[in-house]
Design a protein around this motif. Sequence first.
Motif, PDB file in Angstrom:
ATOM      1  N   UNK A  37     -12.500  39.111 -23.169  1.00 15.75           N
ATOM      2  CA  UNK A  37     -12.363  38.524 -21.852  1.00 15.75           C
ATOM      3  C   UNK A  37     -10.898  38.503 -21.458  1.00 15.75           C
ATOM      4  N   UNK A  38     -10.601  39.044 -20.309  1.00 15.18           N
ATOM      5  CA  UNK A  38      -9.242  39.129 -19.811  1.00 15.18           C
ATOM      6  C   UNK A  38      -9.184  38.446 -18.454  1.00 15.18           C
ATOM      7  N   UNK A  39      -8.271  37.487 -18.304  1.00 16.40           N
ATOM      8  CA  UNK A  39      -8.111  36.759 -17.053  1.00 16.40           C
ATOM      9  C   UNK A  39      -6.926  37.348 -16.295  1.00 16.40           C
ATOM     10  N   UNK A  40      -7.097  37.577 -14.980  1.00 16.75           N
ATOM     11  CA  UNK A  40      -6.059  38.271 -14.225  1.00 16.75           C
ATOM     12  C   UNK A  40      -5.695  37.602 -12.924  1.00 16.75           C
ATOM     13  N   UNK A  41      -4.409  37.772 -12.566  1.00 18.84           N
ATOM     14  CA  UNK A  41      -3.899  37.447 -11.249  1.00 18.84           C
ATOM     15  C   UNK A  41      -2.654  38.267 -11.001  1.00 18.84           C
ATOM     16  N   UNK A  42      -2.009  38.043  -9.886  1.00 20.31           N
ATOM     17  CA  UNK A  42      -0.898  38.903  -9.479  1.00 20.31           C
ATOM     18  C   UNK A  42       0.281  38.854 -10.446  1.00 20.31           C
ATOM     19  N   UNK A  43       0.765  37.660 -10.813  1.00 19.99           N
ATOM     20  CA  UNK A  43       1.982  37.556 -11.617  1.00 19.99           C
ATOM     21  C   UNK A  43       1.783  37.093 -13.042  1.00 19.99           C
ATOM     22  N   UNK A  44       0.619  36.536 -13.388  1.00 18.13           N
ATOM     23  CA  UNK A  44       0.299  36.108 -14.743  1.00 18.13           C
ATOM     24  C   UNK A  44       1.172  34.960 -15.240  1.00 18.13           C
ATOM     25  N   UNK A  45       1.542  34.044 -14.326  1.00 19.33           N
ATOM     26  CA  UNK A  45       2.312  32.872 -14.774  1.00 19.33           C
ATOM     27  C   UNK A  45       1.690  31.548 -14.337  1.00 19.33           C
ATOM     28  N   UNK A  46       0.631  31.562 -13.531  1.00 21.23           N
ATOM     29  CA  UNK A  46       0.033  30.306 -13.057  1.00 21.23           C
ATOM     30  C   UNK A  46      -1.439  30.204 -13.434  1.00 21.23           C
ATOM     31  N   UNK A  47      -2.300  30.808 -12.627  1.00 29.21           N
ATOM     32  CA  UNK A  47      -3.742  30.627 -12.807  1.00 29.21           C
ATOM     33  C   UNK A  47      -4.290  31.296 -14.063  1.00 29.21           C
ATOM     34  N   UNK A 106      -4.727  37.329 -21.023  1.00 31.98           N
ATOM     35  CA  UNK A 106      -4.574  37.326 -19.574  1.00 31.98           C
ATOM     36  C   UNK A 106      -3.458  38.283 -19.210  1.00 31.98           C
ATOM     37  N   UNK A 107      -3.445  38.691 -17.951  1.00 30.13           N
ATOM     38  CA  UNK A 107      -2.450  39.647 -17.517  1.00 30.13           C
ATOM     39  C   UNK A 107      -2.284  39.634 -16.011  1.00 30.13           C
ATOM     40  N   UNK A 108      -1.469  40.548 -15.522  1.00 30.29           N
ATOM     41  CA  UNK A 108      -1.118  40.609 -14.107  1.00 30.29           C
ATOM     42  C   UNK A 108      -1.406  41.982 -13.529  1.00 30.29           C
ATOM     43  N   UNK A 109      -1.582  42.016 -12.229  1.00 32.43           N
ATOM     44  CA  UNK A 109      -1.733  43.293 -11.553  1.00 32.43           C
ATOM     45  C   UNK A 109      -0.374  43.926 -11.263  1.00 32.43           C
ATOM     46  N   UNK A 110       0.703  43.139 -11.370  1.00 35.64           N
ATOM     47  CA  UNK A 110       2.062  43.645 -11.134  1.00 35.64           C
ATOM     48  C   UNK A 110       2.910  43.429 -12.388  1.00 35.64           C
ATOM     49  N   UNK A 111       4.124  43.976 -12.366  1.00 40.33           N
ATOM     50  CA  UNK A 111       5.035  43.778 -13.495  1.00 40.33           C
ATOM     51  C   UNK A 111       6.140  42.771 -13.165  1.00 40.33           C
ATOM     52  N   UNK A 129       1.640  31.962 -24.361  1.00 41.03           N
ATOM     53  CA  UNK A 129       1.446  33.159 -23.550  1.00 41.03           C
ATOM     54  C   UNK A 129       2.753  33.672 -22.940  1.00 41.03           C
ATOM     55  N   UNK A 130       2.864  34.984 -22.855  1.00 35.86           N
ATOM     56  CA  UNK A 130       3.931  35.670 -22.131  1.00 35.86           C
ATOM     57  C   UNK A 130       3.256  36.638 -21.163  1.00 35.86           C
ATOM     58  N   UNK A 131       3.736  36.673 -19.935  1.00 38.94           N
ATOM     59  CA  UNK A 131       3.131  37.511 -18.899  1.00 38.94           C
ATOM     60  C   UNK A 131       3.174  38.981 -19.288  1.00 38.94           C
ATOM     61  N   UNK A 132       2.107  39.693 -18.929  1.00 42.63           N
ATOM     62  CA  UNK A 132       2.034  41.129 -19.139  1.00 42.63           C
ATOM     63  C   UNK A 132       1.241  41.754 -18.004  1.00 42.63           C
ATOM     64  N   UNK A 133       1.396  43.050 -17.844  1.00 40.46           N
ATOM     65  CA  UNK A 133       0.691  43.780 -16.794  1.00 40.46           C
ATOM     66  C   UNK A 133      -0.551  44.449 -17.361  1.00 40.46           C
ATOM     67  N   UNK A 134      -1.572  44.580 -16.527  1.00 39.45           N
ATOM     68  CA  UNK A 134      -2.794  45.278 -16.913  1.00 39.45           C
ATOM     69  C   UNK A 134      -2.462  46.715 -17.321  1.00 39.45           C
ATOM     70  N   UNK A 135      -3.206  47.216 -18.303  1.00 42.20           N
ATOM     71  CA  UNK A 135      -3.048  48.595 -18.754  1.00 42.20           C
ATOM     72  C   UNK A 135      -4.370  49.343 -18.578  1.00 42.20           C
ATOM     73  N   UNK A 136      -4.303  50.652 -18.601  1.00 42.79           N
ATOM     74  CA  UNK A 136      -5.533  51.447 -18.533  1.00 42.79           C
ATOM     75  C   UNK A 136      -6.456  51.107 -19.698  1.00 42.79           C
ATOM     76  N   UNK A 137      -5.864  50.836 -20.854  1.00 42.40           N
ATOM     77  CA  UNK A 137      -6.653  50.508 -22.042  1.00 42.40           C
ATOM     78  C   UNK A 137      -7.464  49.224 -21.854  1.00 42.40           C
TER      79      UNK A 137
END
Length: 156
Positions: free
Chosen positions: A7-17, A42-47, A71-79
């Motif tokens: 399960x991966x939770x996502x939002x734009x910046x990966x620092x709040x929700x 969890x991750x972000x749609x942006x970097x 947690x540390x913010x990261x961006x979504x990957x193709x994987x």
Amino acid sequence: MAISLLCLFFLTGNICRSPIAEAVFRKMATDAGVVDKWVIDSGATTDWNTGSSPDARGLACLRTHGIETKHRARQVTKEDFMSFDYILCMDESNLSDLKKKANSVKNSKAKIELLGSYDPEKQLIIKDPYYGHEEDFENVYEQCVRCCKVFLENNS
């Protein structure tokens, strides 16, 4: 061998929700004795915030409820689209961005949904608290608790 659900939770910046949702879900899965059956991230749609800690207000909210996260913010990957079973996002903009990215990935298997679709109170969108106040982070926390509880029950 136990089947792992991812399960991966996502939002734009990966620092709040999304870090709140990730931490809440991890605690629930731990308390239920099923955390070893899940890969939770969890991750972000942006970097924009890659490598950053979650927002201090979100961390304070989690601590108030006895939850810690490293947690540390990261961006979504193709994987991610090929390895995760579920990618749960917070609003329609995230949903649209993730579906576009998924369409460009061969062998994408992730089911992309709004986390709010699991809310028994029918609040579909988890509003961004970034420009708000502490109580906005508490509202995100409470909605994540409701949604994650139902999601976990439906997938246990």
